[in-house]
Design an enzyme around this catalytic site. Structure first.
Site, PDB file in Angstrom:
ATOM      1  N   SER A 124     -10.927 -13.676  -4.308  1.00  0.00           N
ATOM      2  CA  SER A 124     -12.111 -13.977  -5.120  1.00  0.00           C
ATOM      3  C   SER A 124     -12.618 -15.380  -4.849  1.00  0.00           C
ATOM      4  O   SER A 124     -13.783 -15.670  -5.065  1.00  0.00           O
ATOM      5  CB  SER A 124     -11.769 -13.926  -6.610  1.00  0.00           C
ATOM      6  OG  SER A 124     -11.419 -12.653  -6.985  1.00  0.00           O
ATOM      7  N   HIS A 145     -14.553  -7.768  -0.859  1.00  0.00           N
ATOM      8  CA  HIS A 145     -14.288  -8.177  -2.244  1.00  0.00           C
ATOM      9  C   HIS A 145     -14.697  -7.083  -3.218  1.00  0.00           C
ATOM     10  O   HIS A 145     -15.883  -6.866  -3.463  1.00  0.00           O
ATOM     11  CB  HIS A 145     -15.052  -9.486  -2.520  1.00  0.00           C
ATOM     12  CG  HIS A 145     -14.745 -10.101  -3.833  1.00  0.00           C
ATOM     13  ND1 HIS A 145     -15.637 -10.864  -4.536  1.00  0.00           N
ATOM     14  CD2 HIS A 145     -13.625 -10.079  -4.592  1.00  0.00           C
ATOM     15  CE1 HIS A 145     -15.089 -11.269  -5.665  1.00  0.00           C
ATOM     16  NE2 HIS A 145     -13.870 -10.804  -5.713  1.00  0.00           N
ATOM     17  N   GLU A 157     -18.503  -6.854  -2.092  1.00  0.00           N
ATOM     18  CA  GLU A 157     -19.088  -7.919  -1.262  1.00  0.00           C
ATOM     19  C   GLU A 157     -18.369  -7.907   0.082  1.00  0.00           C
ATOM     20  O   GLU A 157     -17.129  -7.963   0.118  1.00  0.00           O
ATOM     21  CB  GLU A 157     -18.869  -9.293  -1.905  1.00  0.00           C
ATOM     22  CG  GLU A 157     -19.688  -9.536  -3.134  1.00  0.00           C
ATOM     23  CD  GLU A 157     -19.436 -10.927  -3.735  1.00  0.00           C
ATOM     24  OE1 GLU A 157     -20.339 -11.444  -4.389  1.00  0.00           O
ATOM     25  OE2 GLU A 157     -18.327 -11.475  -3.567  1.00  0.00           O
ATOM     26  N   ASN A 195     -19.765 -14.525  -7.883  1.00  0.00           N
ATOM     27  CA  ASN A 195     -19.180 -15.601  -8.680  1.00  0.00           C
ATOM     28  C   ASN A 195     -20.016 -16.882  -8.603  1.00  0.00           C
ATOM     29  O   ASN A 195     -19.977 -17.703  -9.514  1.00  0.00           O
ATOM     30  CB  ASN A 195     -17.728 -15.869  -8.280  1.00  0.00           C
ATOM     31  CG  ASN A 195     -16.804 -14.820  -8.888  1.00  0.00           C
ATOM     32  OD1 ASN A 195     -17.153 -14.179  -9.880  1.00  0.00           O
ATOM     33  ND2 ASN A 195     -15.654 -14.623  -8.289  1.00  0.00           N
TER      34      ASN A 195
HETATM   35  N1  LIG Z   1      -7.988  -9.208 -10.928  1.00  0.00           N
HETATM   36  C1  LIG Z   1      -9.276  -9.318 -10.639  1.00  0.00           C
HETATM   37  O1  LIG Z   1     -10.140  -9.208 -11.514  1.00  0.00           O
HETATM   38  C2  LIG Z   1      -9.717  -9.551  -9.214  1.00  0.00           C
HETATM   39  C3  LIG Z   1     -11.016  -9.167  -8.839  1.00  0.00           C
HETATM   40  C4  LIG Z   1     -11.416  -9.318  -7.519  1.00  0.00           C
HETATM   41  C5  LIG Z   1     -10.522  -9.881  -6.611  1.00  0.00           C
HETATM   42  N2  LIG Z   1      -9.290 -10.263  -7.004  1.00  0.00           N
HETATM   43  C6  LIG Z   1      -8.389 -10.810  -5.963  1.00  0.00           C
HETATM   44  O2  LIG Z   1      -7.522  -9.782  -5.561  1.00  0.00           O
HETATM   45  C7  LIG Z   1      -6.252 -10.318  -5.218  1.00  0.00           C
HETATM   46  C8  LIG Z   1      -5.179  -9.653  -6.046  1.00  0.00           C
HETATM   47  O3  LIG Z   1      -5.437  -9.871  -7.409  1.00  0.00           O
HETATM   48  P1  LIG Z   1      -4.767  -8.972  -8.551  1.00  0.00           P
HETATM   49  O4  LIG Z   1      -5.488  -9.277  -9.787  1.00  0.00           O
HETATM   50  O5  LIG Z   1      -4.650  -7.560  -8.087  1.00  0.00           O
HETATM   51  O6  LIG Z   1      -3.314  -9.638  -8.625  1.00  0.00           O
HETATM   52  P2  LIG Z   1      -1.967  -8.986  -9.162  1.00  0.00           P
HETATM   53  O7  LIG Z   1      -1.100 -10.129  -9.533  1.00  0.00           O
HETATM   54  O8  LIG Z   1      -2.222  -7.923 -10.160  1.00  0.00           O
HETATM   55  O9  LIG Z   1      -1.358  -8.276  -7.857  1.00  0.00           O
HETATM   56  C9  LIG Z   1      -0.906  -8.997  -6.761  1.00  0.00           C
HETATM   57  C10 LIG Z   1       0.247  -8.238  -6.161  1.00  0.00           C
HETATM   58  O10 LIG Z   1       0.622  -8.859  -4.941  1.00  0.00           O
HETATM   59  C11 LIG Z   1       2.016  -8.643  -4.797  1.00  0.00           C
HETATM   60  N3  LIG Z   1       2.539  -9.563  -3.808  1.00  0.00           N
HETATM   61  C12 LIG Z   1       2.829 -10.881  -3.950  1.00  0.00           C
HETATM   62  N4  LIG Z   1       3.300 -11.371  -2.775  1.00  0.00           N
HETATM   63  C13 LIG Z   1       3.287 -10.344  -1.877  1.00  0.00           C
HETATM   64  C14 LIG Z   1       3.646 -10.218  -0.512  1.00  0.00           C
HETATM   65  N5  LIG Z   1       4.113 -11.259   0.171  1.00  0.00           N
HETATM   66  N6  LIG Z   1       3.502  -9.021   0.070  1.00  0.00           N
HETATM   67  C15 LIG Z   1       3.041  -7.969  -0.608  1.00  0.00           C
HETATM   68  N7  LIG Z   1       2.702  -8.008  -1.918  1.00  0.00           N
HETATM   69  C16 LIG Z   1       2.811  -9.194  -2.533  1.00  0.00           C
HETATM   70  C17 LIG Z   1       2.565  -8.877  -6.196  1.00  0.00           C
HETATM   71  O11 LIG Z   1       3.841  -8.272  -6.349  1.00  0.00           O
HETATM   72  C18 LIG Z   1       1.497  -8.215  -7.050  1.00  0.00           C
HETATM   73  O12 LIG Z   1       1.811  -6.875  -7.348  1.00  0.00           O
HETATM   74  C19 LIG Z   1      -6.358 -11.819  -5.409  1.00  0.00           C
HETATM   75  O13 LIG Z   1      -6.691 -12.413  -4.186  1.00  0.00           O
HETATM   76  C20 LIG Z   1      -7.494 -11.949  -6.395  1.00  0.00           C
HETATM   77  O14 LIG Z   1      -8.191 -13.175  -6.263  1.00  0.00           O
HETATM   78  C21 LIG Z   1      -8.847 -10.088  -8.282  1.00  0.00           C
END
Ligand SMILES: NC(=O)c1ccc[n+]([C@@H]2O[C@H](COP(=O)([O-])OP(=O)(O)OC[C@H]3O[C@@H](n4cnc5c(N)ncnc54)[C@H](O)[C@@H]3O)[C@@H](O)[C@H]2O)c1
Length: 508
Positions: A124, A145, A157, A195
């Site tokens: 993000s 994204h 995106e 954003n």
């Molecule tokens: N949550 C949101 O609203 C949102 C929206 C758009 C984008 N994002 C982006 O998406 C990405 C993930 O966000 P999220 O909210 O799903 O996070 P989350 O914490 O729910 O999930 C992340 C996952 O990554 C796993 N992980 C950590 N290290 C790892 C590795 N080395 N190999 C494999 N898996 C690994 C963790 O165990 C976890 O399950 C981030 O970059 C975030 O910025 C999040």
């Protein structure tokens, strides 16, 4: 080069958390084979169980056929490590927001995947260009994204870094469409498109409260009822969580080298420190009981209904419309050029405050109030006082304006009231996104409507209000405060000057 239409398309998803599991579900239900991995075996198992539950629910609700659901679930396989992705045509990384970790993953994938595969990040806020710098083939690294929750949010995106090659982003656009999404292309930049475009709504809401113009619920009511947003800025921050909302505000401000337009506000920093994070802590700007927002009561309108009202000139006949409202409520309308003794002067400034309007028109500021002529004569009216408006004058105008049942919010003096200034800033930032070539005008509007749920895209909203009107609001604020935060975008200034739409692309 990746053929995005290939029938055997295989997409890898790294991270089975909130986003990864949603992206896997979207791809599998769109007929695409999915390999899913998470470093936590528990999260991986819960991710698959979650997707299974979601798809089964879709069958129960009649949104999906049993056979289709089975086939979708059969398309999802889990793998035990990054080497398991070697046969994938696209891998989407959705691990935690950590630059070093993402770089390590991309370097490993770059070695493991065939040369035609695209590697995308769902980040993000991190730079796609910097993530790509960890690989030997930055041409095939891009951002893809998705928004939360991926199955429901239509927007994706597609972000090209500085060295991303067109074939890679073009393939992602096609694959996003295959997944039933609406892709928009954006250049790698702080906050990408959505954003970045969201940097006006909540920060300006905070600024308005900070300046003592109105309180949180008043700003929310105006933005919902008068400007048509589904949620007010403070409700939105409570939903997102103020810790997250504040850190996004700070992050984008710093990434843009302390650009005043994106300046954060100390209100949110202090409230984060106090633990008032919103819904998740039971109290934010609002108090929550059993998960339900408690709406503070609105001050009742005074019952005063008699007064002689003098109305100043306003654009687009707003003065006449307001005159009808006052007359229907029983007020006497003063027809003279200047208010007579005993009249209440009602001014309708665009981008100005009540004090400046009273001084400019040589009115008695004690007997002057202002009504927003642009937002809200129908669903909610905003009534603004000068610092010296007599309570009796304010109450008479308030009572009369509320007589037909339309609610009235009374605010303190502000150039551009509440809705004018917030919407003008949204338009201005949208214009800057176009000016900086981050995205095309129509993509800016699409992304903001789908990604932020605003009633209109920034450029189309500016065109509906009139580019000259938006420019006037911004210039009014800029003159009043002398703050570069409010300086109009070159995109807006030129198009307003030329009398063409804000959606006019460069060189059209
Ligand atoms: N949550 C949101 O609203 C949102 C929206 C758009 C984008 N994002 C982006 O998406 C990405 C993930 O966000 P999220 O909210 O799903 O996070 P989350 O914490 O729910 O999930 C992340 C996952 O990554 C796993 N992980 C950590 N290290 C790892 C590795 N080395 N190999 C494999 N898996 C690994 C963790 O165990 C976890 O399950 C981030 O970059 C975030 O910025 C999040």
């Amino acid at each position: 080069m990746l053929d995005p239409k290939r029938s055997d398309l295989c997409v890898g998803v790294i991270g089975a958390g909130t986003m990864g599991r949603g992206i896997a579900q979207v791809a599998a239900t769109a007929g695409i084979k999915v390999l899913l991995f998470d470093s936590s075996t528990d999260v991986l198992a819960s991710g698959v169980a979650f997707i299974t539950g979601m798809i089964e629910r879709a069958v129960e609700k009649g949104r999906m056929e049993e056979a289709g659901a089975k086939a979708a679930l059969a398309r999802i396989e889990t793998v035990e490590g990054l080497e398991g992705f070697s046969g994938c045509h696209l891998v989407i990384e959705a691990v935690i927001e950590d630059m070093d970790l993402k770089k390590e993953i991309f370097a490993t994938l770059d070695k493991a995947l065939g040369p035609d595969a695209v590697i995308a990040t769902n980040t993000s806020s991190l730079s796609v260009t910097e993530i790509a710098s960890a690989t030997k083939s930055p041409g095939r690294i891009a951002g893809m994204h998705f928004f939360n929750p991926p199955p429901l949010m239509k927007l994706v995106e597609v972000i090209g870094g500085i060295r991303t090659e067109a074939w890679a982003t073009e393939a992602l656009v096609e694959i996003a469409k295959r997944m039933g999404k609406t892709p928009v292309a954006a250049a790698d930049s702080p906050g990408f498109l959505v954003n970045h475009a969201g940097r006006a709504y909540t920060p300006e809401g905070l600024r308005i409260v900070f300046e003592g113009i109105a309180d949180f619920p008043a700003v929310d009511r105006i933005m919902r009822d008068a400007a048509g947003f589904r949620m007010g800025p403070f409700q939105l921050m409570d939903l997102v969580g103020l810790d997250i909302a504040h850190s996004v505000i700070e992050e984008i401000y710093h990434q843009y080298y302390e650009e005043p337009m994106y300046r954060p506000n100390i209100i949110s920093r202090q409230r984060v420190a106090a633990g008032l994070l919103g819904r998740k802590t039971g109290e934010g700007f609002y108090v929550y009981e059993d998960g339900k927002q408690i709406e503070p009561p609105e001050a009742p309108a005074p019952s005063v209904k008699e007064a002689s009202i003098w109305i100043g000139k306003a654009p687009d006949g707003a003065d006449k419309a307001l005159g009808k409202i006052f007359a229907a409520a029983g007020a006497e309308l003063s027809k003279s050029k200047k208010p007579a003794k005993g009249d209440i002067a009602v001014v309708l400034p665009v981008g100005g405050d009540a004090t400046t309007a009273a001084l400019a028109e040589d009115l008695d500021p004690k007997r002057t109030v202002a009504v927003d002529p642009i937002f809200g004569l129908d669903a909610r009216r905003t009534l603004m006082t000068t610092p010296v408006t007599e309570a009796a004058c304010r109450d008479a105008a308030w009572g009369l304006l509320a007589a037909d049942g339309v609610p009235v919010t009374v605010i303190n003096d502000s150039p551009g009231f509440v809705a004018q200034r917030i919407v003008a800033l949204i338009v201005n930032i949208g214009c800057n996104i176009a000016q900086q070539r981050i995205a095309a005008p129509e993509d800016i509007d699409t992304a903001v409507k789908l990604g932020l749920n605003y009633p209109q895209g920034p450029l189309e909203w500016g065109d509906a209000l009139g580019p000259d009107v938006v420019l006037r609001i911004l210039e009014g604020m800029h003159d009043f405060y002398g703050d570069p935060r409010y300086r109009p975008s070159p995109w807006l200034k030129r198009r307003a000057g030329l009398g063409v739409a804000l959606r006019t692309p460069e060189g059209a």
